[in-house]
Design an enzyme around this catalytic site. Sequence first.
Site, PDB file in Angstrom:
ATOM      1  CB  SER A 139      -0.909   0.104   1.358  1.00  0.00           C
ATOM      2  OG  SER A 139      -1.710   1.361   1.342  1.00  0.00           O
ATOM      3  NE  ARG A 187      -2.967   5.109  -3.978  1.00  0.00           N
ATOM      4  CZ  ARG A 187      -1.661   5.068  -4.804  1.00  0.00           C
ATOM      5  NH1 ARG A 187      -1.231   6.402  -5.184  1.00  0.00           N
ATOM      6  NH2 ARG A 187      -0.969   4.332  -4.761  1.00  0.00           N
ATOM      7  NE  ARG A 233      -4.790  -2.075   1.077  1.00  0.00           N
ATOM      8  CZ  ARG A 233      -4.435  -1.273   0.100  1.00  0.00           C
ATOM      9  NH1 ARG A 233      -3.367  -1.442  -0.628  1.00  0.00           N
ATOM     10  NH2 ARG A 233      -5.323  -0.233  -0.206  1.00  0.00           N
ATOM     11  CG  HIS A 267     -10.362  -0.233  -1.367  1.00  0.00           C
ATOM     12  ND1 HIS A 267     -10.036   0.345  -0.217  1.00  0.00           N
ATOM     13  CD2 HIS A 267      -9.430   0.565  -1.859  1.00  0.00           C
ATOM     14  CE1 HIS A 267      -8.905   0.861   0.076  1.00  0.00           C
ATOM     15  NE2 HIS A 267      -8.549   1.066  -1.226  1.00  0.00           N
ATOM     16  CD  GLN A 296      -9.874   4.716  -3.412  1.00  0.00           C
ATOM     17  OE1 GLN A 296      -8.820   4.281  -3.123  1.00  0.00           O
ATOM     18  NE2 GLN A 296      -9.880   6.079  -3.884  1.00  0.00           N
ATOM     19  CG  ASP A 328      -8.694  -0.633  -9.565  1.00  0.00           C
ATOM     20  OD1 ASP A 328      -7.577  -0.380  -9.687  1.00  0.00           O
ATOM     21  OD2 ASP A 328      -9.304  -1.579  -9.004  1.00  0.00           O
ATOM     22  CB  SER A 360      -6.946  -6.599  -8.124  1.00  0.00           C
ATOM     23  OG  SER A 360      -7.528  -5.748  -8.681  1.00  0.00           O
ATOM     24  CG  MET A 361      -1.949  -5.244  -4.807  1.00  0.00           C
ATOM     25  SD  MET A 361      -2.028  -4.558  -3.146  1.00  0.00           S
ATOM     26  CE  MET A 361      -3.628  -3.490  -3.182  1.00  0.00           C
ATOM     27  CB  CYS A 406      -8.904   3.528  -6.698  1.00  0.00           C
ATOM     28  SG  CYS A 406      -8.234   2.028  -7.464  1.00  0.00           S
ATOM     29  CG  LEU A 407      -4.103   7.125  -8.335  1.00  0.00           C
ATOM     30  CD1 LEU A 407      -3.600   8.467  -7.839  1.00  0.00           C
ATOM     31  CD2 LEU A 407      -3.975   6.806  -9.862  1.00  0.00           C
ATOM     32  NE  ARG A 463      -8.485   5.603   0.666  1.00  0.00           N
ATOM     33  CZ  ARG A 463      -7.765   4.777   0.381  1.00  0.00           C
ATOM     34  NH1 ARG A 463      -6.892   4.466  -0.525  1.00  0.00           N
ATOM     35  NH2 ARG A 463      -7.521   3.914   1.478  1.00  0.00           N
TER      36      ARG A 463
HETATM   37  N1  NVA Z   1      -8.240  -3.325  -7.299  1.00  0.00           N
HETATM   38  C1  NVA Z   1      -6.964  -2.855  -6.940  1.00  0.00           C
HETATM   39  C2  NVA Z   1      -7.336  -1.559  -6.068  1.00  0.00           C
HETATM   40  C3  NVA Z   1      -5.891  -1.011  -5.384  1.00  0.00           C
HETATM   41  C4  NVA Z   1      -6.477   0.099  -4.494  1.00  0.00           C
HETATM   42  C5  NVA Z   1      -6.407  -3.930  -6.035  1.00  0.00           C
HETATM   43  O1  NVA Z   1      -6.814  -4.619  -5.432  1.00  0.00           O
HETATM   44  O2  NVA Z   1      -5.044  -4.134  -6.384  1.00  0.00           O
HETATM   45  N1   CP Z   2      -6.136   3.297  -3.637  1.00  0.00           N
HETATM   46  C1   CP Z   2      -5.443   2.736  -2.718  1.00  0.00           C
HETATM   47  O1   CP Z   2      -5.729   2.110  -1.771  1.00  0.00           O
HETATM   48  O2   CP Z   2      -3.916   2.684  -2.698  1.00  0.00           O
HETATM   49  P1   CP Z   2      -2.844   1.891  -1.974  1.00  0.00           P
HETATM   50  O3   CP Z   2      -2.860   0.610  -2.516  1.00  0.00           O
HETATM   51  O4   CP Z   2      -1.399   2.557  -2.559  1.00  0.00           O
HETATM   52  O5   CP Z   2      -3.207   1.833  -0.459  1.00  0.00           O
END
Ligand code: NVA
Ligand code: CP
Length: 304
Positions: free
Chosen positions: A52, A54, A103, A130, A133, A222, A226-227, A262-263, A290
């Site tokens: 993370s 942000r 998280r 999320h 966000q 987005d 995703s992660m 959302c970045l 945020r």
């Molecule tokens: N969908 C993305 C959001 C990151 C803030 C993820 O879960 O990686």
């Molecule tokens: N948008 C958001 O949650 O960013 P991070 O994954 O950098 O916290």
Amino acid sequence: MLDNFLHVDDFTDSQLIEILDKSKWIKDKFKQRADYTPLKGMTMAMIFAKPSARTRISFETGFFRMGGHALFLGPNDIGIGKRESVADVARVVSRFNDIIMARLFDHKHVLELAEHSSVPVINGLTDFNHPCQIVADLFTVYETIGRYKDFTISYVGDGNNITHSWIELAMILPIKLNVVCPESYKPDMSLVQKAKDKGLSEINIIHDPHEGVRDSDIVYTDVWASMGQKEEADERRKIFNPYQVNSALFNATGKDSYFMHCLPAERGVEVTDNICDHKNSIIFRQAENRMHAQNAIVLHLLKK
Ligand code: NVA
Ligand code: CP
């Protein structure tokens, strides 16, 4: 019952509007660098099983500036659900701290954490949603167009955690939400059905990107992977290619629309540079907000 914030619709409409008002109030205080320390002597445990920027920075900075101290507990510190059970982590961490932000990968784990914690728990993202966000996003929409309801947003891309929290929002405030995605990357359709059954918002699942964004006040995207899904990135790039937010797609709204993300963004993948840096891109205000929105959420949960 203890107040937690795990889904956008954990708040009622009036609570959410109060949070938006408080976000504005505290944003002004922070801009004035006013001495405002209601959290003096309090601590927040921030448990991160995923990376993370942000979320960590905004929670840690916000909590500190309100007089408290936030502890960063990274993926190798606690080993939640691996080194120790989720329930025991909740029991232990909540004996030391006034509030927990987590998280995690599995959404069931954040529910379990909240169930066994003796202090409020905030969801800082799971594979499913999320919520922080989307509260910050809504505050940003409110600042930008002056309304927190009755706007049209087209979310373009993967039906993922961000999408799910927009759908959660659609259950408490009336919006028009177009989810514009490939056929096999739809959001959780049971959640979509639940939101449709509430009858408050219009929710459309659309596969044609240009049709999907038409008349939208906001185009939101987005990352496509995703992660936890990064090994699927190459395959997803092929499938999602028509959904890239570029000039042609952004102009297809037919309006003076705003761009949100959302970045972190993968520039040149789900969105082009010129749209990220467009005069109507509000992505960095969204990132800043945020902190202000989460501060309001923390104050609400801690009854400050
Ligand atoms: N969908 C993305 C959001 C990151 C803030 C993820 O879960 O990686
Ligand atoms: N948008 C958001 O949650 O960013 P991070 O994954 O950098 O916290």
